[in-house]
Design a protein around this motif. Structure first.
Motif, mmCIF file in Angstrom:
data_model
loop_
_atom_site.group_PDB
_atom_site.id
_atom_site.type_symbol
_atom_site.label_atom_id
_atom_site.label_comp_id
_atom_site.label_asym_id
_atom_site.label_seq_id
_atom_site.Cartn_x
_atom_site.Cartn_y
_atom_site.Cartn_z
ATOM 1 N N ASN A 50 0.703 -1.302 0.015
ATOM 2 C CA ASN A 50 -0.053 0.104 -0.078
ATOM 3 C C ASN A 50 1.261 0.806 -0.128
ATOM 4 O OD1 ASN A 50 -1.952 -1.907 0.149
ATOM 5 N ND2 ASN A 50 -2.111 -1.578 2.547
ATOM 6 N N GLY A 51 2.025 1.626 -1.092
ATOM 7 C CA GLY A 51 2.574 2.872 -1.062
ATOM 8 C C GLY A 51 4.277 2.476 -0.421
ATOM 9 N N MET A 52 3.858 1.588 0.701
ATOM 10 C CA MET A 52 5.060 1.688 2.045
ATOM 11 C C MET A 52 5.554 0.614 1.970
ATOM 12 S SD MET A 52 5.896 3.050 4.920
ATOM 13 C CE MET A 52 5.164 4.673 5.661
ATOM 14 N N VAL A 53 7.155 0.573 2.210
ATOM 15 C CA VAL A 53 8.213 -0.422 1.714
ATOM 16 C C VAL A 53 7.648 -1.329 3.273
ATOM 17 C CG1 VAL A 53 10.131 -1.680 1.265
ATOM 18 C CG2 VAL A 53 9.189 0.516 -0.326
ATOM 19 N N LEU A 54 7.857 -2.715 3.453
ATOM 20 C CA LEU A 54 8.485 -3.435 4.763
ATOM 21 C C LEU A 54 9.305 -3.955 5.120
ATOM 22 C CD1 LEU A 54 4.199 -3.387 5.536
ATOM 23 C CD2 LEU A 54 5.439 -1.639 6.780
ATOM 24 N N VAL A 55 9.920 -3.689 5.591
ATOM 25 C CA VAL A 55 11.452 -5.327 5.974
ATOM 26 C C VAL A 55 11.088 -5.109 6.685
ATOM 27 C CG1 VAL A 55 13.859 -4.782 6.292
ATOM 28 C CG2 VAL A 55 12.648 -2.454 4.611
ATOM 29 N N ALA A 83 19.151 -1.886 5.438
ATOM 30 C CA ALA A 83 18.785 -1.803 4.140
ATOM 31 C C ALA A 83 17.500 -0.401 3.559
ATOM 32 C CB ALA A 83 17.225 -2.827 4.408
ATOM 33 N N GLY A 84 18.282 0.754 4.606
ATOM 34 C CA GLY A 84 17.946 2.009 4.566
ATOM 35 C C GLY A 84 16.788 2.006 5.235
ATOM 36 N N ALA A 85 16.702 1.439 6.239
ATOM 37 C CA ALA A 85 14.181 1.875 6.661
ATOM 38 C C ALA A 85 14.884 1.901 8.023
ATOM 39 C CB ALA A 85 13.693 0.962 6.758
ATOM 40 N N ARG A 86 13.397 2.110 8.905
ATOM 41 C CA ARG A 86 14.215 2.520 10.356
ATOM 42 C C ARG A 86 13.152 1.804 11.359
ATOM 43 N NH1 ARG A 86 15.868 6.514 13.673
ATOM 44 N NH2 ARG A 86 15.384 8.295 11.744
ATOM 45 N N PRO A 87 13.657 0.943 12.151
ATOM 46 C CA PRO A 87 13.696 -0.158 13.274
ATOM 47 C C PRO A 87 11.715 0.480 13.788
ATOM 48 C CG PRO A 87 15.993 -0.171 13.110
ATOM 49 C CD PRO A 87 15.550 1.155 11.785
ATOM 50 N N LYS A 88 10.962 -0.435 13.833
ATOM 51 C CA LYS A 88 9.622 -0.134 13.980
ATOM 52 C C LYS A 88 9.208 -0.535 14.877
ATOM 53 C CE LYS A 88 7.785 3.324 13.253
ATOM 54 N NZ LYS A 88 8.080 4.922 13.539
ATOM 55 N N TRP A 89 8.994 -2.501 15.284
ATOM 56 C CA TRP A 89 8.531 -3.065 15.878
ATOM 57 C C TRP A 89 9.244 -4.137 16.079
ATOM 58 C CZ3 TRP A 89 5.660 -1.071 10.785
ATOM 59 C CH2 TRP A 89 5.376 0.183 11.877
ATOM 60 N N TYR A 90 9.441 -4.660 17.497
ATOM 61 C CA TYR A 90 9.431 -5.969 17.524
ATOM 62 C C TYR A 90 9.018 -6.847 18.388
ATOM 63 C CZ TYR A 90 13.738 -8.720 20.363
ATOM 64 O OH TYR A 90 13.902 -9.714 21.046
ATOM 65 N N LEU A 91 9.551 -8.374 18.020
ATOM 66 C CA LEU A 91 8.268 -9.581 18.511
ATOM 67 C C LEU A 91 9.926 -10.893 18.729
ATOM 68 C CD1 LEU A 91 6.650 -8.821 16.021
ATOM 69 C CD2 LEU A 91 5.077 -10.309 17.610
ATOM 70 N N PHE A 142 12.600 -10.722 15.922
ATOM 71 C CA PHE A 142 11.582 -10.766 15.174
ATOM 72 C C PHE A 142 11.321 -9.420 14.552
ATOM 73 C CE2 PHE A 142 7.944 -10.396 12.436
ATOM 74 C CZ PHE A 142 8.357 -10.721 11.165
ATOM 75 N N MET A 143 11.934 -8.528 13.533
ATOM 76 C CA MET A 143 11.760 -7.048 13.793
ATOM 77 C C MET A 143 11.034 -6.248 12.483
ATOM 78 S SD MET A 143 14.501 -4.158 14.686
ATOM 79 C CE MET A 143 13.927 -5.042 16.657
ATOM 80 N N VAL A 144 10.885 -5.897 12.300
ATOM 81 C CA VAL A 144 9.430 -4.852 11.081
ATOM 82 C C VAL A 144 10.065 -3.810 11.011
ATOM 83 C CG1 VAL A 144 7.761 -4.372 10.082
ATOM 84 C CG2 VAL A 144 7.657 -6.842 11.368
ATOM 85 N N GLY A 145 10.630 -2.906 9.701
ATOM 86 C CA GLY A 145 10.927 -1.507 9.752
ATOM 87 C C GLY A 145 10.347 -0.877 8.530
ATOM 88 N N GLU A 146 9.886 0.434 8.390
ATOM 89 C CA GLU A 146 10.051 0.400 6.924
ATOM 90 C C GLU A 146 10.505 2.238 6.908
ATOM 91 O OE1 GLU A 146 5.492 2.652 7.606
ATOM 92 O OE2 GLU A 146 6.392 4.022 10.089
ATOM 93 N N THR A 147 9.931 2.130 5.173
ATOM 94 C CA THR A 147 10.581 3.052 4.237
ATOM 95 C C THR A 147 9.571 3.597 3.619
ATOM 96 O OG1 THR A 147 12.737 3.893 3.508
ATOM 97 C CG2 THR A 147 11.859 1.777 3.335
ATOM 98 N N ARG A 148 9.659 4.667 3.312
ATOM 99 C CA ARG A 148 9.549 5.597 1.649
ATOM 100 C C ARG A 148 10.578 5.943 0.557
ATOM 101 N NH1 ARG A 148 3.921 6.242 2.154
ATOM 102 N NH2 ARG A 148 2.705 6.588 4.043
ATOM 103 N N GLY A 149 11.600 5.832 1.372
ATOM 104 C CA GLY A 149 12.826 5.637 0.486
ATOM 105 C C GLY A 149 13.126 4.683 -0.297
ATOM 106 N N ARG A 150 14.625 4.597 -0.982
ATOM 107 C CA ARG A 150 14.911 3.436 -1.712
ATOM 108 C C ARG A 150 15.180 2.390 -0.568
ATOM 109 N NH1 ARG A 150 21.089 4.652 -3.290
ATOM 110 N NH2 ARG A 150 22.105 5.268 -1.322
ATOM 111 N N VAL A 151 15.803 1.662 -1.025
ATOM 112 C CA VAL A 151 15.791 -0.019 0.273
ATOM 113 C C VAL A 151 17.266 -0.505 -0.721
ATOM 114 C CG1 VAL A 151 15.232 -2.337 0.372
ATOM 115 C CG2 VAL A 151 12.945 -0.436 0.567
ATOM 116 N N LEU A 152 18.324 -0.439 0.477
ATOM 117 C CA LEU A 152 19.793 -1.045 -0.007
ATOM 118 C C LEU A 152 19.343 -2.844 0.703
ATOM 119 C CD1 LEU A 152 21.452 1.690 1.296
ATOM 120 C CD2 LEU A 152 21.587 1.562 -1.388
ATOM 121 N N SER A 153 20.523 -3.442 -0.695
ATOM 122 C CA SER A 153 20.711 -4.412 0.110
ATOM 123 C C SER A 153 22.560 -4.509 -0.527
ATOM 124 C CB SER A 153 19.903 -5.354 -0.740
ATOM 125 O OG SER A 153 20.277 -6.038 -1.958
ATOM 126 N N SER A 154 22.649 -6.176 0.163
ATOM 127 C CA SER A 154 23.613 -6.293 -0.110
ATOM 128 C C SER A 154 24.697 -6.941 -1.051
ATOM 129 C CB SER A 154 24.387 -7.950 1.412
ATOM 130 O OG SER A 154 24.059 -8.665 1.151
#
Length: 338
Positions: A50-55, A83-91, A142-154
């Motif tokens: 839905n327009g958001m990128v989840l990591v 990955a360029g995302a802000r860490p938000k939620w942790y389980l 287990f953690m979820v983050g989100e970003t609206r910017g570009r996503v990086l990876s190795s």
């Protein structure tokens, strides 16, 4: 193939060839919203929603019985941030040996709370139980983050990129050894002052700040945080994920004095020791100083330690003027003492 199926695993990461054969071939239903899925050197999954990128990421803490709450939050947050995302939620799932006292559980959850609060992360759930067969607490985060910017990876490294490294090699492993092997190290003559310094490296294992700062910069093509197998394994993973060759200059990789003393005392290689706290960056050669300027107001030392080359040139490490093959590290140095 038959002999592979009979392999008995040593402590640590499962070998690459086994992952390719037994894990990555069993991934369930395909989903076109998955932008990055499982792969060698990939620490996070990326999904467009839905327009958001989840990591997403998941990592256990198994190499130490101490400070596992803090370790779990920071290690998982590192994977999200690279990955360029802000860490938000942790389980997490916390498994305790039968007979564990309540104060031990409270210590773990207090570490989770304090670390998550410091990093701006919300604890949203999990599971806790005492189970037979354990001799120490185990935590799987287990953690979820989100970003609206570009996503990086190795896997984003490009031919000719310079490899930059923040801080020093083996930070996480050094802190663990100074805590968990203190008695042995003292018997071998390592002074308490140096062990205290080494234990303080625990406070450097987050790379969230530097990862989020550099992920925004033009010319930064890939980020990776080396964990098990240390800096050398992280460099190999970055080259493997990017399908490129690599030349690593071993003598330029910085090693802190306390790390060097502890590893020398125990007969370990600091370049193959757990290195959470170090961030690897694949950066366009002309943009190296842009990264340096971006990190000026952080405590991160930045060192150029290699470059990405064509696959045909292979993966090599240069030490004392001689080239040797750079291979995946089969077992972290920490587990050699188990």
């Amino acid at each position: 193939m038959a002999s592979g199926r009979q392999t008995r695993f040593a402590a640590g990461k499962i070998p690459t060839e086994t992952l390719l054969r037994a894990v990555y071939t069993n991934l369930g239903k395909r989903d076109k919203r998955v932008l990055i899925g499982p792969g060698i050197g990939r620490d996070s999954a990326v999904v467009r929603q839905n327009g958001m990128v989840l990591v997403f990421t998941a990592d256990p803490i198994t190499g130490t019985p101490s400070q596992i709450g803090q370790h779990s939050v920071e290690i998982n947050a590192n994977d999200i941030a690279t990955a360029g995302a802000r860490p938000k939620w942790y389980l997490c799932t916390i498994l305790l040996p039968v007979g564990t006292r309540e104060d031990s559980l409270r210590q773990i959850t207090r570490e989770i709370h304090e670390t998550a609060k410091r990093l701006g992360i919300t604890v949203v759930g999990g599971h806790t139980e005492a189970t037979s067969g354990l001799d120490r607490p185990i935590i799987s985060g287990f953690m979820v983050g989100e970003t609206r910017g570009r996503v990086l990876s190795s896997e984003g490294g490009e031919l000719g990129d310079r490899i930059l490294l923040t801080k020093t090699a083996g930070l996480e492993g050094t802190a663990i050894l100074a805590r968990d092997r203190a008695t042995l190290l003292k018997k071998k003559g390592v002074p308490e002052g140096l062990l205290k310094l080494a234990r303080s490296y625990q406070e450097q294992i987050s790379v969230v700040e530097e990862a989020l700062l550099t992920a925004k910069l033009k010319g930064v093509h890939a980020l990776h945080d080396p964990t098990e197998g240390g800096v050398l394994n992280g460099l190999w993973e970055m080259a493997e994920a990017s399908n490129l060759g690599i030349e690593v200059w071993a003598e330029k990789i910085p090693v802190a004095p306390a790390t060097r003393v502890i590893c020398l005392t125990l007969g370990l290689d600091p370049l193959k020791l757990m290195s959470s706290g170090t961030l690897l960056l694949a950066v366009e050669a002309s943009k190296r100083w842009t990264v340096q300027r971006a990190l000026l107001n952080t405590p991160c030392m930045l060192t150029e330690v290699g470059k990405l080359t064509s696959r045909s040139k292979g993966r090599v490490m240069v030490r004392k003027g001689r080239k040797q093959a750079l291979k995946a590290v089969s077992q972290d140095e920490l587990y050699k003492l188990a």
